[in-house]
Design an enzyme around this catalytic site. Sequence first.
Site, PDB file in Angstrom:
ATOM      1  N   TRP A  47      -2.786  -5.183   7.469  1.00  0.00           N
ATOM      2  CA  TRP A  47      -2.924  -5.727   6.395  1.00  0.00           C
ATOM      3  C   TRP A  47      -1.683  -6.666   6.308  1.00  0.00           C
ATOM      4  O   TRP A  47      -0.731  -6.472   6.632  1.00  0.00           O
ATOM      5  CB  TRP A  47      -3.088  -4.731   5.378  1.00  0.00           C
ATOM      6  N   TRP A  49       0.341  -8.049   3.344  1.00  0.00           N
ATOM      7  CA  TRP A  49       1.539  -8.030   2.922  1.00  0.00           C
ATOM      8  C   TRP A  49       2.052  -6.616   3.082  1.00  0.00           C
ATOM      9  O   TRP A  49       3.466  -6.395   2.923  1.00  0.00           O
ATOM     10  CB  TRP A  49       1.510  -8.200   1.149  1.00  0.00           C
ATOM     11  N   ASP A 183      -5.331  -3.883  -6.481  1.00  0.00           N
ATOM     12  CA  ASP A 183      -6.761  -3.945  -6.360  1.00  0.00           C
ATOM     13  C   ASP A 183      -7.486  -3.455  -7.565  1.00  0.00           C
ATOM     14  O   ASP A 183      -8.483  -4.436  -8.057  1.00  0.00           O
ATOM     15  CB  ASP A 183      -7.371  -3.146  -5.342  1.00  0.00           C
ATOM     16  N   TYR A 374      -6.012   4.867  -8.664  1.00  0.00           N
ATOM     17  CA  TYR A 374      -5.512   3.830  -7.851  1.00  0.00           C
ATOM     18  C   TYR A 374      -5.153   2.491  -8.715  1.00  0.00           C
ATOM     19  O   TYR A 374      -5.979   1.947  -9.468  1.00  0.00           O
ATOM     20  CB  TYR A 374      -6.485   3.392  -6.929  1.00  0.00           C
ATOM     21  N   TRP A 375      -3.664   2.136  -8.920  1.00  0.00           N
ATOM     22  CA  TRP A 375      -3.397   1.060  -9.483  1.00  0.00           C
ATOM     23  C   TRP A 375      -3.350   1.246 -11.254  1.00  0.00           C
ATOM     24  O   TRP A 375      -3.137   0.289 -11.840  1.00  0.00           O
ATOM     25  CB  TRP A 375      -3.747  -0.309  -9.012  1.00  0.00           C
ATOM     26  N   GLU A 418       1.223   6.874  -0.045  1.00  0.00           N
ATOM     27  CA  GLU A 418       0.878   5.730  -0.253  1.00  0.00           C
ATOM     28  C   GLU A 418       1.314   5.339  -1.789  1.00  0.00           C
ATOM     29  O   GLU A 418       1.865   4.352  -2.074  1.00  0.00           O
ATOM     30  CB  GLU A 418      -0.565   5.784  -0.379  1.00  0.00           C
TER      31      GLU A 418
END
Length: 446
Positions: A47, A49, A183, A374-375, A418
């Site tokens: 990936w 970045w 994302d 997530y995020w 993560e």
Amino acid sequence: MTAGAVPTRTGGPTDLAGLRRLAVATLDANWEHDHTVPSRTLYPHQWSWDSAFIAVGWAHVRPERAWQELTSLFRAQWADGRVPHIVFNPALRVGAYFPGPELWRSADVEGTPTMDTSGLVQPPVHALAALLAYRRAPDPAGLAALRRLYPALVAQQRYLAERRDVAGDGLVCVVHPWESGLDNSPAWDEPMAAVDADAAVMRAYRRHDTAHADAAHRPTDLDYARYLAIVAAYRDHGYADRDLADGHPFLVECPLFNAAFGAAEHALAEIAALLGADPAAHRVRADRVTEALVRRLYDPGTGTFQPRDLRTDRLVGARTVLGLAPLILPDLPARHVDALVAEARSPRFGVARWMDRPLPTYDRTAPDFEALRYWRGPSWLNIGWLVRRGLLTHGRPELAAGLRRSMIDLVAGAGCHEYFHPDTGAGLGSPAFGWTAALLLDLLAD
């Protein structure tokens, strides 16, 4: 307290040497002959970045791998200058990751590399990573690697400046939420709501992410259906950036992406000087990016930066950590710095000299804050690392120290995950995560 230990928010010592060994072991386990995979479970390819952040960490322990990391990524650069956000490993079985190369079909596009890639990009933190890698290990081999990378880094910036300035206002437009790096951020809810898609289309696919993580922590099937609809629209247009304004379903100017774009020009100016080249053009573009960010994305009503949806020409109202990212720009005007520091210190984000909770990715006082998804709330080391750099850049060392302690404390308590629960610090997502380990090494070295 013993040497090599620091106090944590719980008052006990943290074994820094042990954390360093954990970080190095994690990176070693994720090394794949010329690059590092983010994780062996959920993200088995390269990936964009991720590799940039990982190179910063490698520079502390195995500098040659830092340069291999960046070189292998830029080997997949397209002829137009874009650096794809995924470079697929051909040795892996079909279906090892979704969406895989069969969906992107990069080989059908003229000017693409021999390996399969995606057609999207990610925040251009690579020039900054290359500069930091050289600073961490300033030897002749590093300078030679920097010299080889410099033209590719310039081409990356040229692509963004010339092909992605959709509004003609000096800012880069992202064409998919995946390009932002965050994302599933609430910042994309409004523009995503306008994307025509049906969750039922996901019955035809097998999502790889929910096989390795709790579905309640991941984007929904409707989110994924919209993601795929945006990919299909861009792919079927040949990944061409002409006429995006005429019909592409997702067009947003993101504060983090553009802050990285501006920071890259500052880094390239320093790299050019190291190489004996003229840094003037990089400095001029850096100034223009900061001016455009302030003019287009700063909201004086909230005192933070917010994405602009080009489909409606309105700023998005969600107060996310994206708004703090312009702190990494050294030429951000003082009054905007003061406003962002106030935002960072507010109950929404809680940055302090001593932090009782980690930095979240979304306003923790918002009614739709989600601690597990997530995020949409959880804490990530790469975002904290960027905000900390910004605080140091603008003379807030005590706040930067508090954020550093908080990030080290997360890994000390849960390992190299993560991301992390924004209240308890519990590890979430993939274990043994690459950029968490790499950026931990950078934090420990300071």
